[in-house]
Design a protein around this motif. Sequence first.
Motif, PDB file in Angstrom:
ATOM      1  N   LEU A  51      54.703  75.347 101.353  1.00 29.30           N
ATOM      2  CA  LEU A  51      53.935  76.268 102.185  1.00 29.30           C
ATOM      3  C   LEU A  51      52.482  75.822 102.305  1.00 29.30           C
ATOM      4  O   LEU A  51      51.940  75.705 103.401  1.00 29.30           O
ATOM      5  CB  LEU A  51      53.988  77.687 101.599  1.00 29.30           C
ATOM      6  N   GLN A  52      51.848  75.600 101.174  1.00 22.31           N
ATOM      7  CA  GLN A  52      50.428  75.270 101.217  1.00 22.31           C
ATOM      8  C   GLN A  52      50.164  73.848 101.672  1.00 22.31           C
ATOM      9  O   GLN A  52      49.072  73.546 102.141  1.00 22.31           O
ATOM     10  CB  GLN A  52      49.787  75.555  99.867  1.00 22.31           C
ATOM     11  N   GLY A  53      51.146  72.991 101.573  1.00 18.37           N
ATOM     12  CA  GLY A  53      50.999  71.648 102.135  1.00 18.37           C
ATOM     13  C   GLY A  53      50.846  71.719 103.646  1.00 18.37           C
ATOM     14  O   GLY A  53      50.046  71.001 104.243  1.00 18.37           O
ATOM     15  N   TRP A  54      51.604  72.604 104.280  1.00 17.19           N
ATOM     16  CA  TRP A  54      51.474  72.787 105.729  1.00 17.19           C
ATOM     17  C   TRP A  54      50.110  73.383 106.069  1.00 17.19           C
ATOM     18  O   TRP A  54      49.486  72.976 107.048  1.00 17.19           O
ATOM     19  CB  TRP A  54      52.602  73.663 106.260  1.00 17.19           C
ATOM     20  N   VAL A  55      49.643  74.326 105.266  1.00 17.43           N
ATOM     21  CA  VAL A  55      48.324  74.923 105.491  1.00 17.43           C
ATOM     22  C   VAL A  55      47.251  73.836 105.428  1.00 17.43           C
ATOM     23  O   VAL A  55      46.374  73.755 106.291  1.00 17.43           O
ATOM     24  CB  VAL A  55      48.025  76.049 104.477  1.00 17.43           C
ATOM     25  N   MET A  56      47.336  72.973 104.428  1.00 16.35           N
ATOM     26  CA  MET A  56      46.354  71.886 104.306  1.00 16.35           C
ATOM     27  C   MET A  56      46.472  70.893 105.461  1.00 16.35           C
ATOM     28  O   MET A  56      45.463  70.436 105.992  1.00 16.35           O
ATOM     29  CB  MET A  56      46.540  71.145 102.974  1.00 16.35           C
ATOM     30  N   PHE A  57      47.689  70.565 105.851  1.00 15.71           N
ATOM     31  CA  PHE A  57      47.889  69.649 106.972  1.00 15.71           C
ATOM     32  C   PHE A  57      47.245  70.206 108.239  1.00 15.71           C
ATOM     33  O   PHE A  57      46.516  69.493 108.944  1.00 15.71           O
ATOM     34  CB  PHE A  57      49.379  69.388 107.199  1.00 15.71           C
ATOM     35  N   VAL A  58      47.500  71.478 108.522  1.00 14.67           N
ATOM     36  CA  VAL A  58      46.933  72.101 109.721  1.00 14.67           C
ATOM     37  C   VAL A  58      45.413  72.152 109.624  1.00 14.67           C
ATOM     38  O   VAL A  58      44.712  71.813 110.585  1.00 14.67           O
ATOM     39  CB  VAL A  58      47.530  73.511 109.944  1.00 14.67           C
ATOM     40  N   ALA A  59      44.883  72.562 108.473  1.00 15.99           N
ATOM     41  CA  ALA A  59      43.433  72.682 108.324  1.00 15.99           C
ATOM     42  C   ALA A  59      42.736  71.342 108.509  1.00 15.99           C
ATOM     43  O   ALA A  59      41.757  71.240 109.262  1.00 15.99           O
ATOM     44  CB  ALA A  59      43.096  73.278 106.949  1.00 15.99           C
ATOM     45  N   GLY A 102      50.274  80.153 112.315  1.00 21.20           N
ATOM     46  CA  GLY A 102      51.388  79.883 111.404  1.00 21.20           C
ATOM     47  C   GLY A 102      50.905  79.542 110.008  1.00 21.20           C
ATOM     48  O   GLY A 102      51.485  79.986 109.006  1.00 21.20           O
ATOM     49  N   ALA A 103      49.836  78.748 109.920  1.00 25.84           N
ATOM     50  CA  ALA A 103      49.272  78.409 108.612  1.00 25.84           C
ATOM     51  C   ALA A 103      48.745  79.669 107.911  1.00 25.84           C
ATOM     52  O   ALA A 103      48.916  79.832 106.699  1.00 25.84           O
ATOM     53  CB  ALA A 103      48.149  77.383 108.776  1.00 25.84           C
ATOM     54  N   PHE A 104      48.117  80.555 108.676  1.00 25.19           N
ATOM     55  CA  PHE A 104      47.666  81.828 108.101  1.00 25.19           C
ATOM     56  C   PHE A 104      48.842  82.611 107.532  1.00 25.19           C
ATOM     57  O   PHE A 104      48.767  83.152 106.426  1.00 25.19           O
ATOM     58  CB  PHE A 104      46.926  82.665 109.160  1.00 25.19           C
ATOM     59  N   LEU A 105      49.944  82.688 108.285  1.00 25.38           N
ATOM     60  CA  LEU A 105      51.117  83.429 107.804  1.00 25.38           C
ATOM     61  C   LEU A 105      51.690  82.806 106.532  1.00 25.38           C
ATOM     62  O   LEU A 105      52.074  83.532 105.598  1.00 25.38           O
ATOM     63  CB  LEU A 105      52.190  83.491 108.893  1.00 25.38           C
ATOM     64  N   LEU A 106      51.727  81.482 106.459  1.00 28.24           N
ATOM     65  CA  LEU A 106      52.227  80.817 105.256  1.00 28.24           C
ATOM     66  C   LEU A 106      51.292  81.034 104.071  1.00 28.24           C
ATOM     67  O   LEU A 106      51.749  81.238 102.942  1.00 28.24           O
ATOM     68  CB  LEU A 106      52.429  79.325 105.518  1.00 28.24           C
ATOM     69  N   GLN A 107      49.980  80.998 104.311  1.00 28.06           N
ATOM     70  CA  GLN A 107      49.026  81.247 103.232  1.00 28.06           C
ATOM     71  C   GLN A 107      49.125  82.695 102.757  1.00 28.06           C
ATOM     72  O   GLN A 107      49.088  82.966 101.559  1.00 28.06           O
ATOM     73  CB  GLN A 107      47.596  80.927 103.690  1.00 28.06           C
ATOM     74  N   ALA A 108      49.291  83.625 103.683  1.00 33.09           N
ATOM     75  CA  ALA A 108      49.455  85.033 103.312  1.00 33.09           C
ATOM     76  C   ALA A 108      50.764  85.233 102.544  1.00 33.09           C
ATOM     77  O   ALA A 108      50.818  86.021 101.590  1.00 33.09           O
ATOM     78  CB  ALA A 108      49.419  85.917 104.555  1.00 33.09           C
ATOM     79  N   ALA A 109      51.822  84.511 102.935  1.00 26.81           N
ATOM     80  CA  ALA A 109      53.094  84.601 102.218  1.00 26.81           C
ATOM     81  C   ALA A 109      52.950  84.081 100.794  1.00 26.81           C
ATOM     82  O   ALA A 109      53.477  84.683  99.844  1.00 26.81           O
ATOM     83  CB  ALA A 109      54.178  83.816 102.962  1.00 26.81           C
ATOM     84  N   ALA A 144      41.724  81.687 106.968  1.00 21.46           N
ATOM     85  CA  ALA A 144      42.719  81.102 107.874  1.00 21.46           C
ATOM     86  C   ALA A 144      42.916  82.016 109.081  1.00 21.46           C
ATOM     87  O   ALA A 144      43.033  81.541 110.215  1.00 21.46           O
ATOM     88  CB  ALA A 144      44.045  80.870 107.149  1.00 21.46           C
ATOM     89  N   PHE A 145      42.924  83.323 108.842  1.00 24.38           N
ATOM     90  CA  PHE A 145      43.038  84.262 109.960  1.00 24.38           C
ATOM     91  C   PHE A 145      41.806  84.175 110.856  1.00 24.38           C
ATOM     92  O   PHE A 145      41.927  84.140 112.087  1.00 24.38           O
ATOM     93  CB  PHE A 145      43.216  85.697 109.446  1.00 24.38           C
ATOM     94  N   ALA A 146      40.613  84.121 110.254  1.00 23.28           N
ATOM     95  CA  ALA A 146      39.374  84.018 111.036  1.00 23.28           C
ATOM     96  C   ALA A 146      39.361  82.725 111.859  1.00 23.28           C
ATOM     97  O   ALA A 146      38.925  82.730 113.016  1.00 23.28           O
ATOM     98  CB  ALA A 146      38.160  84.079 110.111  1.00 23.28           C
ATOM     99  N   THR A 147      39.856  81.641 111.284  1.00 21.38           N
ATOM    100  CA  THR A 147      39.913  80.375 112.010  1.00 21.38           C
ATOM    101  C   THR A 147      40.894  80.469 113.164  1.00 21.38           C
ATOM    102  O   THR A 147      40.617  79.984 114.271  1.00 21.38           O
ATOM    103  CB  THR A 147      40.312  79.228 111.061  1.00 21.38           C
ATOM    104  N   ALA A 148      42.033  81.109 112.931  1.00 20.69           N
ATOM    105  CA  ALA A 148      43.019  81.296 114.014  1.00 20.69           C
ATOM    106  C   ALA A 148      42.409  82.128 115.134  1.00 20.69           C
ATOM    107  O   ALA A 148      42.606  81.826 116.319  1.00 20.69           O
ATOM    108  CB  ALA A 148      44.285  81.957 113.476  1.00 20.69           C
TER     109      ALA A 148
END
Length: 164
Positions: A51-59, A102-109, A144-148
């Motif tokens: 999950l967080q790997g995708w968040v980092m990739f997107v960021a 999507g990254a926000f949702l994964l980070q929130a999850a 992540a939400f603010a960035t989205a």
Amino acid sequence: PSAHHSTASPPLNRCNQYLSLGSLSVFLSLQLFGTIVWILVASTQVPLPLLQGWVMFVAVTAWFLSVVFLCVFLFGYANRIAVNWNQTDFLFHGVTFVFYFGAFLLQAATTSLHYFPRKFNSTTQEKLLADHEYNISIAASIFAFATAVCYGCSTALALRRWRL
């Protein structure tokens, strides 16, 4: 006097159109918030790498590509490359908005799994996220939400520029 004399103002240069005060302030906000997401996620032990790997990739990817995109306009390459930049701007920011949401949702999850045990077969009840990491994960979710939202605003501005 010439019959072809026109009093209409010249069309806006693509660079001036993109580098308006509103667009730059949104750009700086999304870069700042995206950097904070990147730092916050990297500062945890990343309990769920998928999950967080995708968040980092997107960021990281969004941050880098946004800087490249801005440099294209700052250095005048937009005037040399025959591309519909308004459409490209809209598509880039629209796709990035979807990925960042999507990254926000994964980070929130990931954050919501705070109370799950780290090891199911262990007799100790170590939580998936320690309290300190839980707080960092909450902050990462918020940023992540603010960035989205910033990418969403940038998409709306790009749509307005494209349709004018």
